[in-house]
Design a protein around this motif. Structure first.
Motif, PDB file in Angstrom:
ATOM      1  N   ARG A 350      -6.070 -18.532  -4.646  1.00 51.25           N
ATOM      2  CA  ARG A 350      -5.775 -17.988  -3.314  1.00 51.25           C
ATOM      3  C   ARG A 350      -4.930 -18.955  -2.487  1.00 51.25           C
ATOM      4  NH1 ARG A 350      -8.777 -14.166  -0.372  1.00 51.25           N
ATOM      5  NH2 ARG A 350      -9.291 -13.380  -2.439  1.00 51.25           N
ATOM      6  N   PHE A 351      -5.133 -20.265  -2.685  1.00 52.89           N
ATOM      7  CA  PHE A 351      -4.423 -21.271  -1.886  1.00 52.89           C
ATOM      8  C   PHE A 351      -3.773 -22.312  -2.804  1.00 52.89           C
ATOM      9  CE2 PHE A 351      -8.247 -19.889   0.427  1.00 52.89           C
ATOM     10  CZ  PHE A 351      -7.666 -19.288   1.527  1.00 52.89           C
ATOM     11  N   PRO A 352      -2.786 -21.912  -3.590  1.00 49.38           N
ATOM     12  CA  PRO A 352      -2.172 -22.872  -4.531  1.00 49.38           C
ATOM     13  C   PRO A 352      -1.540 -24.046  -3.801  1.00 49.38           C
ATOM     14  CG  PRO A 352      -0.857 -20.854  -4.351  1.00 49.38           C
ATOM     15  CD  PRO A 352      -2.150 -20.586  -3.661  1.00 49.38           C
ATOM     16  N   GLY A 353      -1.818 -25.239  -4.333  1.00 47.85           N
ATOM     17  CA  GLY A 353      -1.244 -26.445  -3.753  1.00 47.85           C
ATOM     18  C   GLY A 353      -1.936 -26.951  -2.504  1.00 47.85           C
ATOM     19  N   ARG A 354      -2.990 -26.244  -2.051  1.00 52.21           N
ATOM     20  CA  ARG A 354      -3.677 -26.647  -0.819  1.00 52.21           C
ATOM     21  C   ARG A 354      -5.103 -27.124  -1.074  1.00 52.21           C
ATOM     22  NH1 ARG A 354      -0.872 -28.225   2.856  1.00 52.21           N
ATOM     23  NH2 ARG A 354      -2.380 -27.671   4.476  1.00 52.21           N
ATOM     24  N   VAL A 355      -5.551 -27.034  -2.329  1.00 53.80           N
ATOM     25  CA  VAL A 355      -6.949 -27.312  -2.639  1.00 53.80           C
ATOM     26  C   VAL A 355      -7.093 -28.687  -3.285  1.00 53.80           C
ATOM     27  CG1 VAL A 355      -9.001 -26.547  -3.908  1.00 53.80           C
ATOM     28  CG2 VAL A 355      -7.417 -24.861  -2.937  1.00 53.80           C
ATOM     29  N   ALA A 356      -8.014 -29.480  -2.768  1.00 55.11           N
ATOM     30  CA  ALA A 356      -8.386 -30.761  -3.381  1.00 55.11           C
ATOM     31  C   ALA A 356      -9.794 -30.617  -3.936  1.00 55.11           C
ATOM     32  CB  ALA A 356      -8.332 -31.891  -2.353  1.00 55.11           C
ATOM     33  N   VAL A 357      -9.956 -30.957  -5.198  1.00 57.43           N
ATOM     34  CA  VAL A 357     -11.270 -30.872  -5.837  1.00 57.43           C
ATOM     35  C   VAL A 357     -11.804 -32.287  -6.019  1.00 57.43           C
ATOM     36  CG1 VAL A 357     -12.577 -30.063  -7.829  1.00 57.43           C
ATOM     37  CG2 VAL A 357     -10.606 -28.753  -7.014  1.00 57.43           C
ATOM     38  N   ILE A 358     -12.971 -32.544  -5.478  1.00 57.37           N
ATOM     39  CA  ILE A 358     -13.593 -33.865  -5.550  1.00 57.37           C
ATOM     40  C   ILE A 358     -14.792 -33.797  -6.490  1.00 57.37           C
ATOM     41  CG2 ILE A 358     -14.891 -35.589  -4.234  1.00 57.37           C
ATOM     42  CD1 ILE A 358     -13.255 -34.877  -1.802  1.00 57.37           C
ATOM     43  N   HIS A 359     -14.868 -34.730  -7.420  1.00 60.21           N
ATOM     44  CA  HIS A 359     -16.056 -34.798  -8.278  1.00 60.21           C
ATOM     45  C   HIS A 359     -16.149 -36.183  -8.901  1.00 60.21           C
ATOM     46  CE1 HIS A 359     -13.521 -34.341 -11.890  1.00 60.21           C
ATOM     47  NE2 HIS A 359     -12.862 -33.455 -11.178  1.00 60.21           N
ATOM     48  N   SER A 360     -17.276 -36.470  -9.512  1.00 57.40           N
ATOM     49  CA  SER A 360     -17.571 -37.825  -9.984  1.00 57.40           C
ATOM     50  C   SER A 360     -16.745 -38.236 -11.191  1.00 57.40           C
ATOM     51  CB  SER A 360     -19.062 -37.935 -10.327  1.00 57.40           C
ATOM     52  OG  SER A 360     -19.412 -36.994 -11.334  1.00 57.40           O
ATOM     53  N   GLU A 361     -16.133 -37.285 -11.880  1.00 55.27           N
ATOM     54  CA  GLU A 361     -15.381 -37.612 -13.086  1.00 55.27           C
ATOM     55  C   GLU A 361     -13.940 -38.040 -12.803  1.00 55.27           C
ATOM     56  OE1 GLU A 361     -16.892 -37.746 -16.041  1.00 55.27           O
ATOM     57  OE2 GLU A 361     -18.705 -37.227 -14.939  1.00 55.27           O
ATOM     58  N   LEU A 362     -13.510 -38.012 -11.549  1.00 52.00           N
ATOM     59  CA  LEU A 362     -12.147 -38.427 -11.223  1.00 52.00           C
ATOM     60  C   LEU A 362     -11.965 -39.914 -11.511  1.00 52.00           C
ATOM     61  CD1 LEU A 362     -11.468 -36.673  -7.785  1.00 52.00           C
ATOM     62  CD2 LEU A 362     -10.537 -36.034 -10.004  1.00 52.00           C
ATOM     63  N   SER A 363     -10.787 -40.282 -12.005  1.00 53.10           N
ATOM     64  CA  SER A 363     -10.460 -41.694 -12.185  1.00 53.10           C
ATOM     65  C   SER A 363     -10.256 -42.334 -10.812  1.00 53.10           C
ATOM     66  CB  SER A 363      -9.190 -41.841 -13.014  1.00 53.10           C
ATOM     67  OG  SER A 363      -8.077 -41.317 -12.304  1.00 53.10           O
ATOM     68  N   ASP A 364     -10.236 -43.670 -10.773  1.00 45.63           N
ATOM     69  CA  ASP A 364     -10.029 -44.362  -9.500  1.00 45.63           C
ATOM     70  C   ASP A 364      -8.715 -43.951  -8.842  1.00 45.63           C
ATOM     71  OD1 ASP A 364     -12.408 -45.666  -9.700  1.00 45.63           O
ATOM     72  OD2 ASP A 364     -11.570 -47.562 -10.406  1.00 45.63           O
ATOM     73  N   SER A 365      -7.654 -43.878  -9.655  1.00 48.07           N
ATOM     74  CA  SER A 365      -6.346 -43.539  -9.086  1.00 48.07           C
ATOM     75  C   SER A 365      -6.318 -42.101  -8.580  1.00 48.07           C
ATOM     76  CB  SER A 365      -5.235 -43.765 -10.112  1.00 48.07           C
ATOM     77  OG  SER A 365      -5.460 -42.985 -11.268  1.00 48.07           O
ATOM     78  N   ASP A 366      -6.941 -41.178  -9.323  1.00 47.29           N
ATOM     79  CA  ASP A 366      -6.969 -39.786  -8.879  1.00 47.29           C
ATOM     80  C   ASP A 366      -7.816 -39.631  -7.625  1.00 47.29           C
ATOM     81  OD1 ASP A 366      -5.321 -38.888 -10.859  1.00 47.29           O
ATOM     82  OD2 ASP A 366      -6.910 -38.197 -12.181  1.00 47.29           O
ATOM     83  N   ARG A 367      -8.921 -40.372  -7.568  1.00 47.19           N
ATOM     84  CA  ARG A 367      -9.783 -40.297  -6.390  1.00 47.19           C
ATOM     85  C   ARG A 367      -9.032 -40.811  -5.160  1.00 47.19           C
ATOM     86  NH1 ARG A 367     -13.623 -42.614  -8.508  1.00 47.19           N
ATOM     87  NH2 ARG A 367     -14.835 -40.796  -9.080  1.00 47.19           N
ATOM     88  N   TYR A 368      -8.286 -41.896  -5.334  1.00 50.10           N
ATOM     89  CA  TYR A 368      -7.527 -42.474  -4.225  1.00 50.10           C
ATOM     90  C   TYR A 368      -6.399 -41.539  -3.794  1.00 50.10           C
ATOM     91  CZ  TYR A 368      -5.109 -46.034  -1.447  1.00 50.10           C
ATOM     92  OH  TYR A 368      -4.517 -46.727  -0.428  1.00 50.10           O
ATOM     93  N   ALA A 369      -5.708 -40.966  -4.780  1.00 50.08           N
ATOM     94  CA  ALA A 369      -4.612 -40.042  -4.463  1.00 50.08           C
ATOM     95  C   ALA A 369      -5.142 -38.806  -3.746  1.00 50.08           C
ATOM     96  CB  ALA A 369      -3.883 -39.640  -5.746  1.00 50.08           C
ATOM     97  N   THR A 370      -6.278 -38.297  -4.200  1.00 51.63           N
ATOM     98  CA  THR A 370      -6.867 -37.120  -3.563  1.00 51.63           C
ATOM     99  C   THR A 370      -7.287 -37.426  -2.138  1.00 51.63           C
ATOM    100  OG1 THR A 370      -7.667 -36.323  -5.720  1.00 51.63           O
ATOM    101  CG2 THR A 370      -8.709 -35.403  -3.758  1.00 51.63           C
ATOM    102  N   TRP A 371      -7.909 -38.586  -1.936  1.00 54.17           N
ATOM    103  CA  TRP A 371      -8.345 -38.979  -0.595  1.00 54.17           C
ATOM    104  C   TRP A 371      -7.146 -39.049   0.346  1.00 54.17           C
ATOM    105  CZ3 TRP A 371      -7.909 -42.414   3.349  1.00 54.17           C
ATOM    106  CH2 TRP A 371      -8.990 -42.567   4.205  1.00 54.17           C
ATOM    107  N   ASN A 372      -6.046 -39.663  -0.111  1.00 56.94           N
ATOM    108  CA  ASN A 372      -4.853 -39.789   0.728  1.00 56.94           C
ATOM    109  C   ASN A 372      -4.213 -38.436   1.009  1.00 56.94           C
ATOM    110  OD1 ASN A 372      -4.430 -42.546   1.476  1.00 56.94           O
ATOM    111  ND2 ASN A 372      -4.059 -43.015  -0.661  1.00 56.94           N
TER     112      ASN A 372
END
Length: 821
Positions: A350-372
């Motif tokens: 429904r919202f392509p490109g607007r959704v951030a998915v947070i979960h414990s399996e994210l790598s450090d770099s992905d977690r940081y990129a998602t947070w930013n």
């Protein structure tokens, strides 16, 4: 940054202390007196090392003890916003933890890595070489070559410890020290892109490869919707026929294309968003109520109480769309990402490109990129488990909590917050709306809705379904809830001897197989058998480190402890009396084997925590079921929650009453919720489903209500029980627990603490009572004994009771515990 000069700062560093708020006072060095801000992340000396800390107050009140100075500001600089500071203070008070522990989840990933001292020239400083020593000049020269360097590197290059040199340069205002993380903050992952400036074949000259590459770029550019200068993924282009790296580099040198590196969060393959379907009339009425509250920016919680398949997710999507139109963000909580892949998929469609998915399996770099990406406002919709509440959404419009009754919303480590209470506080602080959804709301939530503290929105019926959504003819077509049959296993065992899969369940699965439909058999237990018992002395084979029976796993040929992981080979004789052993009970492996025996032509698959690893992960397992690669699914509660299996029409529940008589006041509620949830997997399309519930206690009100899909009937019986026994929502609970190698030490410490709590209750006039100390339900884990004290207090004045409870190591405190086991 402030214009006022402050001499002192109250700072909250990480603290192992059980008591107090964990806030210490430090002196502010002159260079920081106009720089520090409340909420700033700094480095401070604590004991014999530097630790991160958060500034909670700036003042000029001179304490009557000696102070240590703030060391430096953490770089890159970060200041917690005022709303996060307010929520952290509230969470520290309501869960009895230190301020830093409560605020830490709001900090960016990577900010807390170990640090080391660096030096740099003070901006605007003009050194006078004739006033400096040779070594001081050498340091200034080295810093002139770089913007900054680590103190260790400066010492190595200067060939000196610089013990007096650096302090003197600091005194002269030429050099300043700061701390930088040793492990660099994870860099955002980038995507290599190609910006197409021209596809004119003349640019290629006589190179056939370059002409072929330009032709491919021309075709791909037509498919792109990106303005006048198309952006194409490098990895997609290089995979095209006739394209190679050399040709692309040559075209880049000629100016036809340009290589660009962008954070992945800033570039997404463009996808047409899915269109919202037509709402049923019941959904339309519900949405009107929700939209009105969103428009008011009311923090009063809304409870969407809808049966399974009633279309709650569509209302969540509409709330997110409303927030998007208003320039606001949305946080959507799910109990576990693994159990909510379909919810995530619907939001991403429904919202392509607007959704951030947070979960414990994210790598450090992905977690940081998602947070930013969230902090920059590039991803305005955040989907994740309870930790998604801490996402740095700039402007928050709505918080959605799906399956609000789930125990996963209670954090079991410090800070031990309850996500719904935290979400309510966030909504109040940030001017957002809170939407809770469930087919089986928690008793506490429904009680609040009944009393008017929450807005109750009802979806009493399942909605019709078609792949493109509802049309005008379908919008009022109501799908029937599945029929539920209760099988009294006391009579079944006597009549047929079928102790695992009853004859009614066998008939149901058989007819489902004949129609090429799927079935689910639920057992909320792992392993081949429950316990191994001696026929002579009747003792079970228990874990030597915990006081629970070992479980037999046939595929591993091992007896396992599901608490500590201890394992041993199966034995045939009792270690106590040498008597013969019997393997009693049923686990998912045993049900799987029985289903394969009864239905030899069927494809049977077991889905539990043990088998998922072998099957390639949760997503892979669910896809196999949805594709129809499986006829009979044997699983634990993993298959009971939130999943949409179009071909499932039959559901069987084995040992439905296995959790009913656990010593926890929520045992009936959990049984009702699990039975209702798994029944909801059947018949979610046009075919009406059927459910068989096997039980030895068929008259229990939780089982009777689940069979009738009667939440209200269950609630009325349960709330009467809670009122009689003064359990929540008519009170609130505090659980204090400790572990020790000595059972006697636990008892003695418990008696002392219980006496102190009773003294506090009497001295302050609290309406509260103390139960215990007593061993926990699982009294021993990994050779460590567990004891607990339960404090029950009136809802009014409970916050004062929390703050007054005496607490010391090794006791831990859990306010509003999810379980008393």
């Amino acid at each position: 940054m402030t214009d006022q000069r402050f001499l002192y700062a109250d700072i909250a560093p990480p603290s192992a202390a059980v008591t107090g708020d964990g806030i210490y006072t430090y002196a502010v060095p002159e260079k920081l007196q106009r720089v520090l801000e409340i909420g700033q992340l700094v480095r401070v000396p604590l004991r014999r090392r530097l630790e991160p800390g958060i500034v909670t107050r700036l003042h000029d009140v001179t304490p009557d003890f000696e102070l240590r100075p703030v060391d430096s500001i953490v770089e890159p600089e970060f200041v917690l916003p005022a709303w996060a500071m307010e929520v952290a203070e509230w969470m520290a008070a309501t869960t009895r933890c230190g301020f830093y522990d409560a605020a830490q989840p709001f900090l960016p990933p990577g900010e807390l890595h170990a640090s080391e001292p660096w030096i740099r020239i003070v901006p605007g400083a003009v050194p006078k070489p004739d006033e400096l020593t040779q070594l001081q000049s050498r340091v200034i020269e080295m810093l002139g070559e770089r913007s900054s360097m680590s103190l260790a590197d400066a010492r190595r290059r200067a060939g000196s410890r610089l013990t007096s040199v650096i302090p003197e340069l600091e005194r002269l205002g030429l050099v300043e020290r700061f701390n930088r993380p040793i492990d660099r903050i994870p860099a955002e992952r980038t995507e290599r892109l190609i910006r197409v400036h021209s596809t004119d074949e003349k640019i290629a000259g006589r190179s056939a490869k370059q002409r072929k590459t330009l032709e491919q770029l021309r075709q791909q550019s037509r498919l792109s919707r990106t303005a006048d200068l198309p952006l194409l993924r490098y990895r997609d282009v290089i995979a095209l026929e006739g394209v190679d790296g050399a040709s692309l580099r040559a075209l880049a040198e000629k100016g036809a294309i340009e290589f660009i590196e962008l954070p992945i969060s800033m570039y997404e393959r463009e996808v047409e968003p899915s269109s919202p379907p037509l709402l049923s009339r019941a959904q339309a009425v519900a949405w009107h109520d929700i939209e009105r509250q969103l428009q008011r920016r009311s923090a009063r919680p809304m409870l969407v109480h809808g049966v399974t398949g009633s279309g709650k997710t569509e209302l969540y999507l509409r709330a997110a769309a409303w927030s998007e139109r208003e320039g606001l963000g949305t946080v959507v909580l799910v109990p576990e990402i693994a159990l909510a892949t379909q919810v995530v998929r619907r939001f991403e469609e429904r919202f392509p490109g607007r959704v951030a998915v947070i979960h414990s399996e994210l790598s450090d770099s992905d977690r940081y990129a998602t947070w930013n990406a969230i902090a920059r406002g590039e991803r305005s919709i955040v989907v994740g488990p309870r930790s998604a509440l801490f996402a740095p959404v700039p402007k928050l419009g709505a918080i959605v909590i799906d399956e609000e009754q789930d125990s996963a919303y209670k954090q079991d480590t410090i800070p031990r917050y309850q996500a719904i209470r935290l979400a309510h506080k966030l909504a109040q602080t940030r001017g957002a709306s809170l939407i809770l959804g469930s087919a089986t709301p928690s008793v506490e939530t429904f009680y609040a809705a009944r009393r008017g503290a929450f807005t109750l929105v009802s979806l009493p019926d399942r909605v019709g379904y078609s792949p493109g959504g509802l049309d005008n003819e379908q919008r009022d077509r109501i799908l029937e809830m599945p029929d539920v049959d209760i099988v009294d296993m006391r009579h079944e065992v006597k009549a047929t001897g079928a102790a695992l899969i009853s004859s009614p369940l066998q008939e149901l699965i058989g007819s489902s197989l004949e129609r090429a439909e799927q079935s689910i058999i639920l057992l909320n237990r792992r392993g081949m058998s429950t316990i191994v018992i001696c026929r002579v002395c009747t003792r079970s084979i228990d874990c030597p480190h915990c006081d629970i029976p070992l479980v037999y796993h046939r595929d591993m040929q091992r007896l396992l402890c599901h608490r500590c992981g201890f394992q041993m080979r199966p034995v045939q004789r009792c270690p106590e009396c040498d008597g013969p052993l019997d393997y009693f009970g049923a686990g998912t492996q045993r049900i799987e084997a029985e289903a394969a025996r009864l239905f030899p032509g069927a494809r049977v698959m077991r889905v539990d925590r043990d088998s998922i690893r072998r099957l390639g992960g949760y997503d892979s397992t669910i896809r196999r079921i949805q594709r129809g690669d499986v006829d009979i699914v044997v699983g634990t509660q993993i298959v009971a929650k939130g999943l949409d299996f179009p071909r499932v029409t039959a559901v069987g529940v084995v040992q439905a009453d296995s959790a009913l008589y656990l010593p926890d006041f929520r045992s009936a509620e959990r049984t009702f919720q699990l039975l209702t949830q798994v029944a909801g997997r059947a018949g979610r399309r046009s075919t009406r489903g059927r459910v068989v519930v096997q039980t030895y206690t068929p008259r229990h009100y939780a089982i009777q209500a689940a069979a009738k899909h009667d939440y209200t009937g269950f609630y009325e019986r349960e709330i009467e029980f809670r009122a009689q026994q003064r359990y929540p929502p008519f009170s609130r609970l505090i659980r204090l627990s400790m572990r020790d190698r000595s059972d006697e030490t636990c008892r003695e410490e418990g008696e002392t603490l219980a006496a102190e709590i009773n003294d506090v209750i009497r001295a302050n006039g609290f309406e509260a009572e103390v139960f215990g100390p007593a061993p926990a339900f699982v009294a021993k884990i990994r050779d460590t004994y567990q004891w607990q004290i339960i404090v029950r207090g009136e809802v009014t004045g409970f916050a004062d009771l929390i703050s007054a409870i005496p607490l010391r190591a090794p006791w831990t405190i859990d306010v509003d515990p999810q379980s008393l086991l």
